[in-house]
Design a protein around this motif. Structure first.
Motif, short mmCIF file in Angstrom:
data_model
loop_
_atom_site.label_atom_id
_atom_site.label_comp_id
_atom_site.label_asym_id
_atom_site.label_seq_id
_atom_site.Cartn_x
_atom_site.Cartn_y
_atom_site.Cartn_z
N ASN A 136 19.05 -29.96 39.81
CA ASN A 136 19.16 -30.59 41.10
C ASN A 136 20.95 -30.39 41.59
OD1 ASN A 136 20.02 -32.31 43.37
ND2 ASN A 136 18.80 -33.91 42.52
N PHE A 137 21.03 -29.28 42.47
CA PHE A 137 22.44 -29.06 42.87
C PHE A 137 22.42 -29.11 44.45
CE2 PHE A 137 22.81 -25.38 39.55
CZ PHE A 137 23.04 -26.41 38.53
N GLY A 138 21.62 -30.06 45.00
CA GLY A 138 21.31 -30.31 46.22
C GLY A 138 21.76 -31.61 46.93
N CYS A 139 21.52 -32.53 46.20
CA CYS A 139 21.93 -33.87 46.56
C CYS A 139 23.21 -34.20 47.42
CB CYS A 139 21.54 -35.12 45.75
SG CYS A 139 19.91 -35.49 45.71
N PRO A 140 23.25 -34.39 48.66
CA PRO A 140 24.49 -34.22 49.52
C PRO A 140 25.18 -35.64 49.29
CG PRO A 140 22.55 -34.35 50.98
CD PRO A 140 21.97 -34.43 49.72
N HIS A 141 24.46 -36.92 48.84
CA HIS A 141 25.34 -37.94 49.06
C HIS A 141 25.35 -38.81 47.74
CE1 HIS A 141 20.78 -38.06 49.57
NE2 HIS A 141 20.84 -39.03 48.59
N GLY A 142 26.36 -39.43 47.85
CA GLY A 142 26.41 -40.51 46.29
C GLY A 142 27.06 -39.55 45.17
N MET A 143 25.94 -38.66 44.43
CA MET A 143 26.20 -38.01 43.31
C MET A 143 27.24 -36.96 43.74
SD MET A 143 24.11 -39.99 41.54
CE MET A 143 24.46 -39.18 39.72
N ALA A 144 27.16 -36.38 44.80
CA ALA A 144 28.02 -35.26 45.25
C ALA A 144 29.61 -35.82 45.07
CB ALA A 144 27.92 -34.68 46.49
N GLU A 145 29.95 -37.03 45.51
CA GLU A 145 31.10 -37.70 45.06
C GLU A 145 31.69 -37.73 43.74
OE1 GLU A 145 31.04 -41.50 47.03
OE2 GLU A 145 30.19 -40.43 48.73
N ARG A 146 30.42 -37.93 42.85
CA ARG A 146 30.66 -37.76 41.45
C ARG A 146 30.93 -36.32 40.77
NH1 ARG A 146 26.83 -43.00 40.20
NH2 ARG A 146 27.26 -43.88 42.33
N GLY A 147 30.82 -35.42 41.58
CA GLY A 147 30.91 -33.91 40.97
C GLY A 147 29.80 -33.46 40.87
N MET A 148 28.75 -34.09 41.16
CA MET A 148 27.17 -33.34 40.96
C MET A 148 26.69 -33.07 42.25
SD MET A 148 26.34 -35.88 37.80
CE MET A 148 26.96 -37.26 38.06
N GLY A 149 25.25 -32.75 42.18
CA GLY A 149 24.36 -32.61 43.38
C GLY A 149 25.14 -31.13 44.14
N SER A 150 25.18 -31.56 45.30
CA SER A 150 25.48 -30.58 46.16
C SER A 150 26.96 -30.03 45.91
CB SER A 150 25.47 -30.97 47.69
OG SER A 150 26.30 -31.96 48.18
N ALA A 151 27.76 -31.00 45.12
CA ALA A 151 29.30 -30.54 44.94
C ALA A 151 29.06 -29.33 43.95
CB ALA A 151 29.81 -31.67 44.16
N VAL A 152 28.14 -29.33 43.03
CA VAL A 152 27.90 -27.91 42.52
C VAL A 152 27.45 -26.89 43.17
CG1 VAL A 152 26.70 -27.11 40.32
CG2 VAL A 152 27.63 -29.56 40.37
N GLY A 153 26.38 -27.10 44.02
CA GLY A 153 25.38 -26.29 44.95
C GLY A 153 26.29 -25.78 45.75
N GLN A 154 27.61 -26.20 46.27
CA GLN A 154 28.47 -25.40 47.15
C GLN A 154 29.38 -24.46 46.44
OE1 GLN A 154 29.84 -29.21 48.79
NE2 GLN A 154 28.38 -28.89 50.51
N VAL A 155 29.30 -24.48 45.08
CA VAL A 155 30.27 -23.55 44.66
C VAL A 155 29.55 -22.63 43.60
CG1 VAL A 155 32.12 -23.22 42.97
CG2 VAL A 155 31.83 -25.48 44.42
N PRO A 156 29.10 -21.52 44.17
CA PRO A 156 28.33 -20.31 43.54
C PRO A 156 28.76 -20.24 41.97
CG PRO A 156 28.83 -19.61 45.54
CD PRO A 156 29.72 -20.93 45.44
N ASP A 157 30.01 -20.17 41.76
CA ASP A 157 30.57 -20.12 40.30
C ASP A 157 29.74 -21.05 39.33
OD1 ASP A 157 31.84 -17.70 41.07
OD2 ASP A 157 33.56 -18.71 40.84
N TYR A 158 29.85 -22.28 39.74
CA TYR A 158 29.39 -23.48 39.28
C TYR A 158 27.62 -23.40 39.11
CZ TYR A 158 33.72 -25.95 39.93
OH TYR A 158 35.00 -26.25 39.78
#
Lengths: 434, 439
Positions: A136-158
């Motif tokens: 799950n590199f997609g969730c845009p809320h909550g988990m992204a603030e903790r460096g997961m979800g879409s925060a990963v999905g927005q960085v191709p290297d990750y």
């Protein structure tokens, strides 16, 4: 009846309809009932690390956009990953998979961007007997603030890095779920491929605010006077999702990367469209959340009927068939000239075509005193707006002019054959291109 | 309850109060918020919409429906009321099936029009429930205007004139204002005392004085009005009733339908309203239907509505005819009254079948009748009125009569259909012309 059985990256299911990772797949009770209702597979609601589970808000978790008669057109959510302990989920998954060996059970996973974390949890989850993983590199809320979800999905290297860790950690198929909250979907897709992922699934939800409470002056959904962006899904996002699926399917680097299509799929037709654009199977969430698990019955019967009518015996027969016809604007045939035609027998004389054309387009529709609407061929550029605003389906159609026929708008006969912008004399690059 | 529909003669209390309350409830229950949104969504927002053209008051129907669909029924009401200050009543009594809804493109295409009338009621009811008045009166001009007749035409004219700052006095012969809205339409079209509430709401504009118990020739003369006021508007309606011209017409139980309707509307307790076991209504218009349906709703066993030509020639719309039939009214067409039979009170009435050109066939039929309601048209009454055009006061397009500073509109004036909505339009247009003439 057509054979709907599906083989997606080696994962078999009775049909190509999976429930996406979301509240409907959060627990054994739901998943058993989903399988009984006819769903071919489920992607279990995203699992996180061991330890105290995440905590969800207890105000509204969803916001919605409604159409006429409160038809739900778009839904947004601010739910996090599963808020139940990992071990409980794993026990339940094990029992379900044991009882439904022929159905697909995929584990959605989201842990911090650390190698140890991924390599620890994937083998642990694999013991449930699940058929594969969805990262799950997609969730845009909550988990992204903790460096997961879409925060990963927005960085191709990750994406590439975590995909590689996952493939190193397990022999099971790995699907990478992509976020649409990026500028170009090809970068994360290519990264997943480079990292060794077996497939991508898309789209996850889109950052959104569904509305503003004009009394409190807060975004919706509102939690005690405040709101946050949530993930948008449902029928409204389908066009955005289909474009992203098509872009990956027609991109030479990713053309062979299997795709699980997600985004507003509500009917068999939606599913067939995603698959025609290159999705090997589809995942559904909002439609089930709106109408319940039973809708899969319509999807099954509808897809079967359509496949029978078309003579397709297997879903793989038509997957990607529309992909070659997705092209760049510059390759569209500029010699293809059409004119709107209004069927006077079907016309109900509402005048919407006239208002739209007269006020906002090319003044190409004439209105008589007795409300007869006719197209002025010498003004019509075939923009199709009249077709789109006409409330009577099929009343206004586009007639293709034959080669040699006079285009009254340009005063030129229609050129024979194909001619696109790359070769058009008005294109300043034509000379250079040659 | 001692009586029933089977009781002989003209008696009250054929039905219980509960049954009567149900029978005389709202013909169309008001749309709730969600129903209104769904109904509004069906509107295509047509360009140069046919419904607007069909509305005698030119209400911008697509606009007000769009305002409802965006959650602003109050704005919708202002759109309606700016053209038709009695938009609330018109939403209830307009024969929309022969006006806006008849030409709605969805009626033409699907046989199911947008519910324009019910949506108009939703909007106006919402605004009126807030008990605010959406218009403000201009500073006083000091001009005095007399309006004769507090029916739809007079009230419409009075409101528009008062809004422009003129001081208006409205005279009416009845004990309360409202005209046909108050006295002339079926109860189930205007429940909960709506007509009176609407007048009260309308008067919130200010600058209007109502004087009841005064009509031309009765504590009021046109000469005096002309002398005392800067302008006069006549909205006096049709005070007379056509007679059958039959022998025996004076027998007991033979009544004017308008009186029956009026008495029924004003009755405080419907269990006290007497009705025959066998009722015959003669006529083919709205008044005939209103009388026949209400006779049935009061508990008459047999109600016949008899019209001298074919059903397609009836002035009452198909909707009204179907309503009557659904309530159990027996519609008999192509029959002309010949004789009223009875000893003192009517017992039977004889008809002769006639073709559409009223050619007699020689075939007759007798219907039992305890009561006969005559609804064959009304006539202008009064002396010393401006010049007539046929049987009505001659007016031009803005309501000017043959006499300077006297305007007329509504049923008493020439031209237009005898509809509430037409009267409102004529009153409004005359007011505009009066205002322009005084400015």
């Amino acid at each position: 009846m057509a054979d709907l059985t599906s083989d997606f990256i080696g994962i078999k299911s009775p049909n190509p309809f999976w429930l996406a990772s979301a509240p409907p797949t959060d627990k054994e009770y739901n998943v058993r009932r989903a399988f009984e209702a006819g769903w071919g597979g489920v992607v279990w609601k995203t699992l996180g690390e061991e330890g105290p589970p995440v905590v969800n808000v207890n105000g509204p978790r969803y916001g919605a956009i409604h159409g006429a008669d409160r038809r739900l057109l778009g839904l947004n959510n601010i739910e996090l990953i599963t808020d139940r302990p990992l071990e409980v989920n794993l026990e339940e998954m094990t029992r379900v998979k044991k009882d439904y060996p022929d159905h697909a059970l995929i584990a959605s996973v989201m842990v911090p961007c650390e190698e140890d974390a991924w390599k620890k949890i994937l083998p642990q989850i694999a013991e449930t007997g699940c058929d594969g993983f969805e990262l799950n590199f997609g969730c845009p809320h909550g988990m992204a603030e903790r460096g997961m979800g879409s925060a990963v999905g927005q960085v191709p290297d990750y994406i590439e890095m975590v995909s590689r860790w996952a493939k190193e950690a397990t022999g099971l198929p790995v699907i990478v779920k992509l976020t649409p909250n990026i500028t170009n979907i090809l970068y994360p897709a290519e990264a997943a491929l480079k990292g060794g992922a077996d497939a991508v699934s898309l789209i996850n939800t889109i950052n959104s605010i569904t509305g503003v409470n004009l009394d409190v002056m807060s975004p919706e959904p509102m939690i005690d006077g405040k709101g946050t962006h949530g993930g948008y899904c449902g029928p409204a996002v389908k066009p955005i999702a289909m474009n992203m699926v098509a872009e990956i399917a027609r991109n030479p680097a990713t053309a062979n990367l299997p795709i699980s299509g997600i985004g507003g799929i509500t009917t068999w037709r939606d599913a067939a469209e995603f698959m025609a654009l290159g999705a090997g199977n589809v995942q559904v969430c909002t439609a089930a959340m709106t109408y319940g698990f039973k809708i899969v019955q319509e999807m099954i019967s509808g897809l079967s009927q359509w496949m029978d009518e078309k003579g397709y015996t297997s879903t793989s027969d038509f997957v990607g068939m529309a992909t070659p016809n997705v092209t760049d604007w510059q390759y569209l045939n500029l010699n293809h000239i059409t004119k709107a035609e209004i069927n006077q027998d079907d016309c109900i004389k509402c005048g919407r075509c006239y208002a739209a054309c007269e006020d906002t387009s090319h003044q190409a529709i004439e209105m008589s005193d007795d409300r007869v609407f006719t197209v002025k061929d010498d003004e019509c550029v075939a923009c199709n707006l009249c077709v789109n605003v006409c409330p009577v389906e099929g009343c206004i159609t586009m007639r293709t002019l034959d080669a040699g026929e006079m285009d009254e708008r340009t005063g030129q006969p229609v050129a024979a054959g194909y001619g696109n912008w790359t070769a058009h004399p008005n294109n300043p690059s034509v000379q250079a291109a040659e | 309850m001692t009586n029933s529909p089977l009781s002989q003669g003209v008696v009250s209390g054929r039905l219980s109060s509960a049954e009567l309350a149900e029978n005389f409830a709202d013909l169309h229950a008001p749309l709730d918020d969600h129903e209104a949104l769904v109904a509004a969504d069906r509107c295509y927002f047509c360009h140069d919409a046919p419904c607007m053209e069909a509305c005698p008051t030119d209400i911008d129907i697509p606009l007000f429906i769009r305002q409802i669909s965006t959650g602003t029924p109050e704005a919708a009401a202002r759109t309606i009321l700016s053209q038709n200050i009695l938009g609330g009543m018109c939403a209830r009594v307009c024969p929309t099936e022969t006006l806006c809804e008849e030409v709605c493109v969805r009626e033409v295409a699907e046989g199911k029009p947008v519910k324009i009338g019910e949506l108009q009621r939703y909007a106006t009811d919402t605004l009126m429930a807030e008990d605010t008045h959406p218009f403000e009166r201009d500073a006083s001009t000091g001009k005095k205007i007399a309006v004769v007749g507090a029916g739809p035409a007079g009230l419409s004219a009075a409101h528009r004139l008062a809004m422009y700052g003129h001081d208006v006095t409205v005279f009416d012969g009845r004990a309360k204002p409202g005209g046909l809205n108050e006295f002339g339409i079926a109860s189930y079209k205007s429940v909960d005392n709506f007509a009176a509430r609407e007048v009260e709401w309308l008067l919130q504009i200010g600058g209007i004085t109502v004087e009841t118990g005064k009509r031309l020739g009765e504590r009021l003369s046109l000469e005096t009005l002309k002398a005392d006021y800067d302008a006069v508007f006549l909205g006096i309606g049709l005070g007379g009733v056509n007679a059958l011209g039959l022998e025996g017409e004076d027998k007991g139980g033979v009544l004017d339908a308008v009186d029956f309707i009026s008495n029924l509307r004003q009755a405080s307790d419907l269990t006290n309203v007497a009705i025959g076991r066998d009722v015959v209504v003669i006529g083919g218009g709205m008044t005939a239907v209103d009388a026949a349906v209400q006779a049935k709703l009061l508990g008459a066993l047999n109600v016949s509505l008899v019209y001298r030509r074919g059903r397609d020639r009836m002035a009452a719309s198909v909707f009204e005819q179907d309503l009557a039939a659904s309530k159990g009214v027996h519609i008999i067409s192509n029959a002309s009254p010949k004789a009223v039979i009875g000893n003192g009170a009517v017992r039977e009435i004889e008809f002769e079948y006639t073709d559409n050109d009223l050619k007699a066939t020689g075939q007759t039929v007798r219907l039992p009748a305890d009561q006969v309601f005559k609804a064959i048209g009304q006539t202008l009454s009064g002396d010393g009125l401006p010049d007539l055009d046929g049987s009505k006061i001659a007016v031009d397009g803005t309501g000017r009569t043959s006499v300077d500073w006297i305007w007329a509109g509504g049923d008493c004036a020439s031209g237009g259909d005898d509809l509430t909505v037409t009267a409102v339009a004529e009153g409004r247009d005359a007011a505009e012309d009066i205002h322009a003439s005084l400015s």
